[in-house]
Design a protein around this motif. Structure first.
Motif, PDB file in Angstrom:
ATOM      1  N   PHE A  12       0.856  -1.185   0.000  1.00 18.98           N
ATOM      2  CA  PHE A  12       0.000   0.000   0.000  1.00 18.98           C
ATOM      3  C   PHE A  12       0.894   1.238   0.000  1.00 18.98           C
ATOM      4  O   PHE A  12       1.318   1.710   1.053  1.00 18.98           O
ATOM      5  CB  PHE A  12      -0.910   0.012   1.231  1.00 18.98           C
ATOM      6  CG  PHE A  12      -1.794  -1.197   1.348  1.00 18.98           C
ATOM      7  CD1 PHE A  12      -2.926  -1.324   0.569  1.00 18.98           C
ATOM      8  CD2 PHE A  12      -1.486  -2.210   2.238  1.00 18.98           C
ATOM      9  CE1 PHE A  12      -3.743  -2.432   0.677  1.00 18.98           C
ATOM     10  CE2 PHE A  12      -2.297  -3.327   2.353  1.00 18.98           C
ATOM     11  CZ  PHE A  12      -3.431  -3.443   1.569  1.00 18.98           C
ATOM     12  N   THR A  14       0.199   4.318  -0.961  1.00 13.84           N
ATOM     13  CA  THR A  14      -0.437   5.614  -0.708  1.00 13.84           C
ATOM     14  C   THR A  14       0.051   6.213   0.604  1.00 13.84           C
ATOM     15  O   THR A  14       0.410   7.392   0.686  1.00 13.84           O
ATOM     16  CB  THR A  14      -1.968   5.463  -0.668  1.00 13.84           C
ATOM     17  OG1 THR A  14      -2.416   4.871  -1.884  1.00 13.84           O
ATOM     18  CG2 THR A  14      -2.640   6.821  -0.489  1.00 13.84           C
ATOM     19  N   THR A 140      -6.561  -7.334  -4.190  1.00 14.17           N
ATOM     20  CA  THR A 140      -6.821  -6.364  -3.127  1.00 14.17           C
ATOM     21  C   THR A 140      -5.567  -5.902  -2.415  1.00 14.17           C
ATOM     22  O   THR A 140      -5.598  -4.907  -1.694  1.00 14.17           O
ATOM     23  CB  THR A 140      -7.766  -6.971  -2.084  1.00 14.17           C
ATOM     24  OG1 THR A 140      -7.216  -8.215  -1.627  1.00 14.17           O
ATOM     25  CG2 THR A 140      -9.134  -7.228  -2.677  1.00 14.17           C
ATOM     26  N   VAL A 143      -4.993  -2.510  -4.261  1.00 14.35           N
ATOM     27  CA  VAL A 143      -6.083  -1.552  -4.490  1.00 14.35           C
ATOM     28  C   VAL A 143      -7.249  -1.802  -3.536  1.00 14.35           C
ATOM     29  O   VAL A 143      -8.405  -1.758  -3.933  1.00 14.35           O
ATOM     30  CB  VAL A 143      -6.567  -1.626  -5.956  1.00 14.35           C
ATOM     31  CG1 VAL A 143      -5.526  -1.086  -6.894  1.00 14.35           C
ATOM     32  CG2 VAL A 143      -6.926  -3.067  -6.336  1.00 14.35           C
ATOM     33  N   LEU A 144      -6.967  -2.033  -2.277  1.00 15.89           N
ATOM     34  CA  LEU A 144      -8.034  -2.359  -1.336  1.00 15.89           C
ATOM     35  C   LEU A 144      -9.028  -1.212  -1.184  1.00 15.89           C
ATOM     36  O   LEU A 144     -10.236  -1.436  -1.077  1.00 15.89           O
ATOM     37  CB  LEU A 144      -7.447  -2.721   0.031  1.00 15.89           C
ATOM     38  CG  LEU A 144      -8.468  -3.126   1.097  1.00 15.89           C
ATOM     39  CD1 LEU A 144      -9.256  -4.346   0.652  1.00 15.89           C
ATOM     40  CD2 LEU A 144      -7.784  -3.403   2.428  1.00 15.89           C
ATOM     41  N   THR A 145      -8.559   0.026  -1.180  1.00 14.69           N
ATOM     42  CA  THR A 145      -9.473   1.162  -1.036  1.00 14.69           C
ATOM     43  C   THR A 145     -10.479   1.186  -2.175  1.00 14.69           C
ATOM     44  O   THR A 145     -11.680   1.379  -1.965  1.00 14.69           O
ATOM     45  CB  THR A 145      -8.687   2.487  -1.004  1.00 14.69           C
ATOM     46  OG1 THR A 145      -7.763   2.459   0.087  1.00 14.69           O
ATOM     47  CG2 THR A 145      -9.635   3.666  -0.820  1.00 14.69           C
ATOM     48  N   THR A 146      -9.997   0.971  -3.396  1.00 14.47           N
ATOM     49  CA  THR A 146     -10.900   0.923  -4.548  1.00 14.47           C
ATOM     50  C   THR A 146     -11.887  -0.225  -4.410  1.00 14.47           C
ATOM     51  O   THR A 146     -13.069  -0.092  -4.752  1.00 14.47           O
ATOM     52  CB  THR A 146     -10.090   0.760  -5.844  1.00 14.47           C
ATOM     53  OG1 THR A 146      -9.171   1.846  -5.966  1.00 14.47           O
ATOM     54  CG2 THR A 146     -11.001   0.731  -7.056  1.00 14.47           C
ATOM     55  N   THR A 147     -11.415  -1.352  -3.897  1.00 15.84           N
ATOM     56  CA  THR A 147     -12.294  -2.504  -3.711  1.00 15.84           C
ATOM     57  C   THR A 147     -13.414  -2.184  -2.730  1.00 15.84           C
ATOM     58  O   THR A 147     -14.582  -2.530  -2.955  1.00 15.84           O
ATOM     59  CB  THR A 147     -11.492  -3.717  -3.206  1.00 15.84           C
ATOM     60  OG1 THR A 147     -10.444  -4.011  -4.140  1.00 15.84           O
ATOM     61  CG2 THR A 147     -12.387  -4.938  -3.061  1.00 15.84           C
ATOM     62  N   TRP A 148     -13.075  -1.507  -1.619  1.00 17.29           N
ATOM     63  CA  TRP A 148     -14.107  -1.109  -0.655  1.00 17.29           C
ATOM     64  C   TRP A 148     -15.138  -0.199  -1.314  1.00 17.29           C
ATOM     65  O   TRP A 148     -16.352  -0.339  -1.090  1.00 17.29           O
ATOM     66  CB  TRP A 148     -13.476  -0.378   0.527  1.00 17.29           C
ATOM     67  CG  TRP A 148     -12.856  -1.252   1.573  1.00 17.29           C
ATOM     68  CD1 TRP A 148     -11.554  -1.261   1.966  1.00 17.29           C
ATOM     69  CD2 TRP A 148     -13.511  -2.237   2.388  1.00 17.29           C
ATOM     70  NE1 TRP A 148     -11.353  -2.193   2.960  1.00 17.29           N
ATOM     71  CE2 TRP A 148     -12.539  -2.802   3.240  1.00 17.29           C
ATOM     72  CE3 TRP A 148     -14.823  -2.698   2.466  1.00 17.29           C
ATOM     73  CZ2 TRP A 148     -12.839  -3.800   4.167  1.00 17.29           C
ATOM     74  CZ3 TRP A 148     -15.128  -3.702   3.386  1.00 17.29           C
ATOM     75  CH2 TRP A 148     -14.143  -4.233   4.219  1.00 17.29           C
ATOM     76  N   VAL A 149     -14.668   0.755  -2.110  1.00 16.22           N
ATOM     77  CA  VAL A 149     -15.581   1.679  -2.790  1.00 16.22           C
ATOM     78  C   VAL A 149     -16.528   0.911  -3.707  1.00 16.22           C
ATOM     79  O   VAL A 149     -17.741   1.163  -3.738  1.00 16.22           O
ATOM     80  CB  VAL A 149     -14.780   2.725  -3.593  1.00 16.22           C
ATOM     81  CG1 VAL A 149     -15.703   3.544  -4.490  1.00 16.22           C
ATOM     82  CG2 VAL A 149     -14.017   3.647  -2.650  1.00 16.22           C
ATOM     83  N   VAL A 173     -11.312  -9.316  -0.041  1.00 17.69           N
ATOM     84  CA  VAL A 173     -11.046  -8.619   1.224  1.00 17.69           C
ATOM     85  C   VAL A 173     -10.854  -9.622   2.356  1.00 17.69           C
ATOM     86  O   VAL A 173      -9.931  -9.499   3.173  1.00 17.69           O
ATOM     87  CB  VAL A 173     -12.199  -7.649   1.555  1.00 17.69           C
ATOM     88  CG1 VAL A 173     -12.033  -7.080   2.959  1.00 17.69           C
ATOM     89  CG2 VAL A 173     -12.248  -6.519   0.533  1.00 17.69           C
TER      90      VAL A 173
END
Length: 218
Positions: A12, A14, A140, A143-149, A173
Motif C-alpha cells: 500500500f 499511498t 486487493t 487496491v483495497l481502497t478501490t475494492t471497498w468503494v 477482502v
C-alpha cells in the motif's frame, strides 16, 4: 510482516507517499519541533516506494510477452519467489528481530534490513501489475481502497442471493484479512524467517497453478 517490522505496508504505497509529504513539511515546523532530512521511518518509506516502483515496471516485460500468457504468468511468479527468498535471506543475516518496539524504534534499520524491505516491496509491485493486467478483482493487496468503494456502491450489496460482482470482491477482502492473520501467526510462532519461507511456498504453489493453466487463445 513488513508492518510488524517497521510499520511499512509494502503493498500500500499511498501511505508511504503521504508519509514523505509529511516528512518534507516537518522542515517548516516551528523551531524546536522542526526536523531536517528523512528520519529512519521516512527512509524506510522511500526504500519501499522506490522498490515497489522498480518491481512493478517489470510488468513491461509481460506486455511484450503477453500479459495473460501462461509463459509470463509462470516466469513472473518465479520472480516473486526469488524476490521473497532474497528478502528471507537478507532478514536472516540482518541480525534484527523483525519486530518493531515502538513507532520510534523500528526494526530493519541496518543495510540488510533495508534490503529485505526492498525485496518484499518489489515483489508486491510485480504482483500488483500482474493482477491489474489480468483484470483480477482479487488483487486487493494493492487496491483495497478501490475494492471497498466498489463493494459499497454495488447496487446489489444487500441482496440475499449470489452476486458475482459483490461476492468476488468481498472474498478478496476476506482473503487479505485471513492472509494477514496467518502471516502474523506464523511469524509469532516461528519467526519472520518462517513467515517469509511460507510466502515463498505460496508463491511456488501459484507458479505451479499458472503452469497448469492453459493460455487463452489470442
Amino acid at each position: 510482516m513488513s508492518f510488524s517490522a517497521c510499520f511499512i505496508w509494502c503493498g500500500f504505497q499511498t501511505g508511504n507517499v503521504a508519509q514523505l509529504g509529511i516528512a518534507i513539511a516537518r522542515a517548516f515546523d516551528p523551531i524546536g519541533e522542526r526536523t531536517y532530512g528523512f528520519e529512519k521511518p521516512d527512509q524506510q518509506a522511500v526504500c519501499s516506494l522506490l522498490s515497489f516502483l522498480i518491481g512493478t515496471t517489470l510488468g513491461r516485460l509481460g506486455d511484450k510477452i503477453g500479459a495473460k500468457r501462461r509463459t509470463w504468468l509462470v516466469v513472473s511468479s518465479l520472480l516473486q519467489v526469488l524476490l521473497a527468498a532474497a528478502a528471507t535471506i537478507a532478514h536472516h543475516y540482518s541480525g534484527q528481530s523483525g519486530y518493531a518496539g515502538t513507532r520510534h524504534n523500528p526494526s530493519w534499520t541496518n543495510p540488510l534490513g533495508f534490503v529485505a524491505l526492498a525485496f518484499i516491496s518489489a515483489s508486491l509491485g510485480l504482483q500488483g501489475i500482474i493482477g491489474k493486467r489480468i483484470g483480477s478483482p482479487m488483487n486487493t493487496t494493492v487496491v483495497l481502497t478501490t475494492t471497498w468503494v466498489e463493494i459499497f456502491n454495488d447496487p446489489l450489496l444487500l441482496a440475499f442471493k449470489k452476486v458475482q460482482s459483490r461476492d468476488v470482491r468481498v472474498s478478496g477482502v476476506l482473503a487479505l484479512l485471513f492472509g494477514a492473520f496467518v502471516s502474523r501467526a506464523i511469524s509469532g510462532g516461528g519467526g519472520v524467517v518462517a513467515a517469509l519461507g511460507a510466502l515463498c511456498g505460496f508463491r511456488l504453489v501459484q507458479t505451479v497453478w499458472w503452469l497448469l493453466t492453459p493460455s487463452p487463445e489470442l
